[in-house]
Design a protein around this motif. Structure first.
Motif, PDB file in Angstrom:
ATOM      1  N   GLY A  31       0.820  -1.207   0.000  1.00 55.45           N
ATOM      2  CA  GLY A  31       0.000   0.000   0.000  1.00 55.45           C
ATOM      3  C   GLY A  31       0.853   1.257   0.000  1.00 55.45           C
ATOM      4  O   GLY A  31       2.038   1.228   0.362  1.00 55.45           O
ATOM      5  N   LEU A  32       0.226   2.352  -0.375  1.00 52.03           N
ATOM      6  CA  LEU A  32       0.922   3.636  -0.503  1.00 52.03           C
ATOM      7  C   LEU A  32       1.485   4.157   0.822  1.00 52.03           C
ATOM      8  O   LEU A  32       2.374   5.000   0.859  1.00 52.03           O
ATOM      9  CB  LEU A  32      -0.061   4.659  -1.097  1.00 52.03           C
ATOM     10  CG  LEU A  32       0.437   6.019  -1.544  1.00 52.03           C
ATOM     11  CD1 LEU A  32       1.627   5.906  -2.479  1.00 52.03           C
ATOM     12  CD2 LEU A  32      -0.686   6.784  -2.235  1.00 52.03           C
ATOM     13  N   THR A  35      17.592   8.112  -4.651  1.00 49.64           N
ATOM     14  CA  THR A  35      18.041   6.966  -5.459  1.00 49.64           C
ATOM     15  C   THR A  35      17.621   7.065  -6.920  1.00 49.64           C
ATOM     16  O   THR A  35      18.156   6.367  -7.770  1.00 49.64           O
ATOM     17  CB  THR A  35      17.440   5.641  -4.924  1.00 49.64           C
ATOM     18  OG1 THR A  35      16.002   5.708  -5.052  1.00 49.64           O
ATOM     19  CG2 THR A  35      17.814   5.396  -3.485  1.00 49.64           C
ATOM     20  N   GLY A  36      16.615   7.896  -7.214  1.00 51.90           N
ATOM     21  CA  GLY A  36      16.086   7.955  -8.582  1.00 51.90           C
ATOM     22  C   GLY A  36      14.749   7.251  -8.716  1.00 51.90           C
ATOM     23  O   GLY A  36      14.081   7.382  -9.748  1.00 51.90           O
ATOM     24  N   ARG A  37      14.342   6.501  -7.704  1.00 50.49           N
ATOM     25  CA  ARG A  37      13.020   5.856  -7.714  1.00 50.49           C
ATOM     26  C   ARG A  37      12.204   6.375  -6.548  1.00 50.49           C
ATOM     27  O   ARG A  37      12.781   6.663  -5.494  1.00 50.49           O
ATOM     28  CB  ARG A  37      13.154   4.341  -7.528  1.00 50.49           C
ATOM     29  CG  ARG A  37      13.162   3.550  -8.802  1.00 50.49           C
ATOM     30  CD  ARG A  37      13.126   2.079  -8.427  1.00 50.49           C
ATOM     31  NE  ARG A  37      13.408   1.249  -9.563  1.00 50.49           N
ATOM     32  CZ  ARG A  37      12.474   0.585 -10.256  1.00 50.49           C
ATOM     33  NH1 ARG A  37      11.207   0.648  -9.903  1.00 50.49           N
ATOM     34  NH2 ARG A  37      12.811  -0.165 -11.265  1.00 50.49           N
ATOM     35  N   PRO A  38      10.864   6.442  -6.687  1.00 53.81           N
ATOM     36  CA  PRO A  38      10.071   6.942  -5.574  1.00 53.81           C
ATOM     37  C   PRO A  38      10.109   6.019  -4.356  1.00 53.81           C
ATOM     38  O   PRO A  38       9.979   4.799  -4.480  1.00 53.81           O
ATOM     39  CB  PRO A  38       8.647   7.035  -6.143  1.00 53.81           C
ATOM     40  CG  PRO A  38       8.660   6.283  -7.421  1.00 53.81           C
ATOM     41  CD  PRO A  38      10.069   6.124  -7.881  1.00 53.81           C
ATOM     42  N   ALA A  39      10.320   6.653  -3.220  1.00 53.04           N
ATOM     43  CA  ALA A  39      10.359   5.925  -1.944  1.00 53.04           C
ATOM     44  C   ALA A  39       9.798   6.856  -0.880  1.00 53.04           C
ATOM     45  O   ALA A  39       9.917   8.078  -1.006  1.00 53.04           O
ATOM     46  CB  ALA A  39      11.805   5.545  -1.609  1.00 53.04           C
ATOM     47  N   HIS A  88      11.144   2.113  -0.713  1.00 55.59           N
ATOM     48  CA  HIS A  88      10.835   2.196  -2.146  1.00 55.59           C
ATOM     49  C   HIS A  88       9.489   1.595  -2.516  1.00 55.59           C
ATOM     50  O   HIS A  88       9.132   0.524  -2.022  1.00 55.59           O
ATOM     51  CB  HIS A  88      11.925   1.476  -2.951  1.00 55.59           C
ATOM     52  CG  HIS A  88      13.181   2.271  -3.048  1.00 55.59           C
ATOM     53  ND1 HIS A  88      14.260   2.063  -2.215  1.00 55.59           N
ATOM     54  CD2 HIS A  88      13.505   3.311  -3.856  1.00 55.59           C
ATOM     55  CE1 HIS A  88      15.203   2.938  -2.514  1.00 55.59           C
ATOM     56  NE2 HIS A  88      14.779   3.706  -3.493  1.00 55.59           N
ATOM     57  N   ARG A  89       8.777   2.271  -3.396  1.00 55.55           N
ATOM     58  CA  ARG A  89       7.609   1.674  -4.011  1.00 55.55           C
ATOM     59  C   ARG A  89       8.122   0.512  -4.865  1.00 55.55           C
ATOM     60  O   ARG A  89       9.064   0.678  -5.647  1.00 55.55           O
ATOM     61  CB  ARG A  89       6.869   2.674  -4.937  1.00 55.55           C
ATOM     62  CG  ARG A  89       6.483   3.996  -4.320  1.00 55.55           C
ATOM     63  CD  ARG A  89       5.400   3.869  -3.260  1.00 55.55           C
ATOM     64  NE  ARG A  89       4.248   3.093  -3.669  1.00 55.55           N
ATOM     65  CZ  ARG A  89       3.626   2.218  -2.851  1.00 55.55           C
ATOM     66  NH1 ARG A  89       4.041   2.028  -1.606  1.00 55.55           N
ATOM     67  NH2 ARG A  89       2.574   1.563  -3.277  1.00 55.55           N
TER      68      ARG A  89
END
Ligand SMILES: Cc1cc2nc3c(=O)[nH]c(=O)nc-3n(C[C@H](O)[C@H](O)[C@H](O)COP(=O)(O)O)c2cc1C
Length: 347
Positions: free
Chosen positions: A176-177, A272-276, A182-183
């Protein structure tokens, strides 16, 4: 359903301690496994040698099942133009610390699961292997399954859950959100597809036949019961373990978790460049939590590393990823075994 998961993973309690790269090693995993849950070792940032040592340490200290966790991202091409633009954005901070942005030291990178890692794992045959950002190639999946490991992976949408089931996951972690870190998203980068656990979990359960584990915002025994009521076979809990003595959570991270700032988290790609999801800090406020200038995962962290270590040495978390979920209400500075028992309603 619960029995199905417990039987599949060989665990007594339906509690999986979430693998959390950067804030824990084998000690936390061993404590949770010995308490009857499933302890997890995050391996995304371990060298092959450290991986061997950590697996040996687990083998020495528990005969219960445990999980090892890896990332499955595609390694990006280095983009020098983007990297220069990113460093230019960070330059004022370097100057403020009297540091040279051109001299960023090497740091351990997040490396995707590959055949060399599989060679190491084959000797240890971990009971459970979990992945974030999808699954490895079918050839590597076949190897993991051949030595008997059960395979888990995170889904953030119904489409990802169906994809994981089709490609051989034995159970799916619906993330879940609310979740910290990290997602696990891997089919789409569209953040508008990301929903809370109560919206995601029933839809994933309706769409797949394999057991579904709920993750995100679960921090006490009532949260565990709520996930079960919605049909979850188990839960994966991360944030709640961050203050345990067995976690290696840094001093600045612990301080943020103990302060009111823990009530302010956001998704960010800066570190990192990714959504977290992490606690909002100065870098996130200054550059906006999501900024297109951040290089592709995991390269954004390289230029930040010197700033982070300088700031941390001065007691500041201004440039650190303070990963944390939306619900910190159950974070206790208590041994992980006791926390696991509390989460399971046994203490
Ligand atoms: C500090 C931290 C680090 C994390 N690192 C990883 C990781 O290395 N691998 C992974 O699969 N998930 C990672 N996650 C996400 C967890 O697997 C899980 O989705 C999340 O912790 C569940 O939400 P909660 O934090 O609200 O309990 C991390 C979460 C946190 C809080």
């Amino acid at each position: 359903m619960n029995e199905r998961l417990s039987e599949m993973l060989g665990i007594e309690l339906p509690i999986i301690q979430a693998p959390m790269a950067g804030v824990q090693g084998s000690e936390l995993a061993v404590a949770v496994s010995n308490a009857g849950g499933l302890g997890s070792l995050p391996c995304a940032m371990l060298s092959l040698d450290s991986l061997r040592k950590e697996l040996a340490a687990i083998g020495d200290r528990t005969d219960r099942p445990y999980n090892v966790n890896f990332f499955c991202h595609a390694t990006p091409e280095f983009d020098s133009k983007r990297d220069s633009a990113w460093r230019a954005l960070l330059e004022p901070y370097y100057k403020a610390y009297g540091m040279d942005p051109a001299h960023a030291p090497e740091m351990p990178q997040r490396v995707p699961f590959g055949s060399q890692v599989a060679d190491v794992l084959e000797r240890f045959r971990p009971p459970v292997v979990s992945f974030h950002f999808g699954l490895p190639s079918s050839r590597l999946m076949a190897r993991v399954k051949a030595w008997g490991s059960k395979v888990l992976s995170s889904a953030t949408t119904v489409e990802e859950a169906c994809w994981l089931e089709k490609h051989g996951a034995d159970a799916i972690i619906a993330q879940g959100l609310e979740a910290g870190g990290h997602r696990g998203m891997f089919l789409s980068a569209d953040l508008s597809s990301q929903v809370g656990i109560f919206a995601l979990l029933p839809r994933v359960i309706a769409a797949v036949r394999v057991p579904v584990i709920a993750a995100g915002g679960i921090s006490d025994v009532r949260g565990v019961a709520a996930a079960k009521t919605l049909g979850a076979a188990g839960v994966q809990i991360g944030t709640t373990y961050l203050l345990c003595p067995e976690a290696t959570t840094s001093a600045v991270h612990r301080a943020a978790l103990r302060s009111e700032s823990r009530d302010h988290t956001a998704l960010t790609n800066l570190f990192t460049g990714r959504p977290a999801r992490g606690i909002v800090n100065r870098l996130m406020r200054d550059l906006g939590p999501i900024n297109d200038a951040a290089p592709a995962f995991p390269l954004a962290g390289v230029a930040l590393a010197p700033l982070r270590s300088r700031a941390e040495s001065l007691g500041s978390g201004d440039f650190s990823p303070l990963w944390c979920g939306q619900n910190t209400s159950g974070c206790l500075e208590k041994p992980a075994a006791l926390l696991t028992q509390i989460l399971a309603g046994r203490a």
